[in-house]
Enzyme design. Structure first.
Site: not given
Ligand SMILES: Cc1ncc(CN)c(N)n1
Length: 231
Positions: A137, A209
């Site tokens: 993430c 993701e």
């Molecule tokens: C789905 C998603 N993945 C990661 C991030 C980064 N923190 C985020 N804002 N959103």
């Protein structure tokens, strides 16, 4: 010199992460032509995603074996709740959406699946599972932010420029690097079978993701059964 665990992980996730940069949502964001309704969907879903993601940092802090690791998780929690989520609150105000309304967003299927997976693996194991669950993430958003920052006019775009600036910023890079350092330190004395489990978590979250970008692109929520469609 001993290979860092993140060098090994990078070889596994590189093809998945490269595909993010080819994804129409990310391309549209970086090139500035992304449909604002799609962005709004991402922003709302991401806000509720980040609330659950923040819980992982709180969990990491509780599971930490030393004060230094506890402090790193507390900083990551603070950075997410304030710096990162401020970006979402600022965009929301441009759409006339209040922070309270944002918080009330119903999580879509992909958001629910992704956050449930992360929280499940983090709760099952020790601190190493928590770090593995958040790594893709933090690191992949920084990877995308830095890649887009090098695209012509992305940083200066009147609407999406703030997104690219924040995710490529020194402050966000420091948060991503904290996660990278944490996993490398934790991996140092782990046997291969345990490293393989952590690698699997990072690969699975990398796929999640991709699914999240796809969910935003299609403004997806939950599937509508055929029977209900015919009512
Ligand atoms: C789905 C998603 N993945 C990661 C991030 C980064 N923190 C985020 N804002 N959103």
């Amino acid at each position: 010199m001993q290979q860092l665990f993140t060098d090994r992980l990078w070889k596994k996730v590189e093809p998945i992460w490269k595909s993010y940069l080819e994804h129409p949502f990310v391309k549209g964001l970086g090139e500035g032509w992304l449909d604002k309704e799609k962005f709004k969907h991402w922003m709302k879903q991401d806000y509720v995603y980040l609330i659950e993601y923040s819980r992982l940092f709180a969990l990491g802090s509780a599971k930490a074996h030393d004060l230094s690791t506890m402090t790193t998780f507390a900083n990551l929690l603070h950075g997410t709740l304030h710096m990162e989520m401020d970006l979402h609150r600022n965009y929301a105000s441009k759409f006339g959406i209040t922070a309270d309304e944002l918080e009330e967003t119903e999580a879509a299927a992909t958001t629910t699946a992704y956050t449930s997976y992360m929280l499940n693996v983090a709760q099952q194991g020790g601190i190493e599972n928590t770090v593995a669950a958040v790594l893709a993430c933090a690191w992949s958003y920084n990877y995308i932010g830095k890649a887009l920052a090098a695209w012509p006019n992305a940083l200066e775009h009147e609407f999406y420029g703030n997104w690219v600036q924040m995710y490529s910023s020194e402050d966000f890079t420091a948060l991503a690097n904290d996660c990278i350092d944490l996993i490398n330190t934790i991996a140092e004395d782990k046997p291969e079978h345990e490293l393989a489990i952590l690698e699997d978590i990072v690969v699975k979250t990398s796929y999640f993701e991709y699914m999240f970008w796809d969910m935003a692109e299609h403004q997806a929520m939950w599937p509508v059964p055929v029977a209900a469609q015919n009512l």
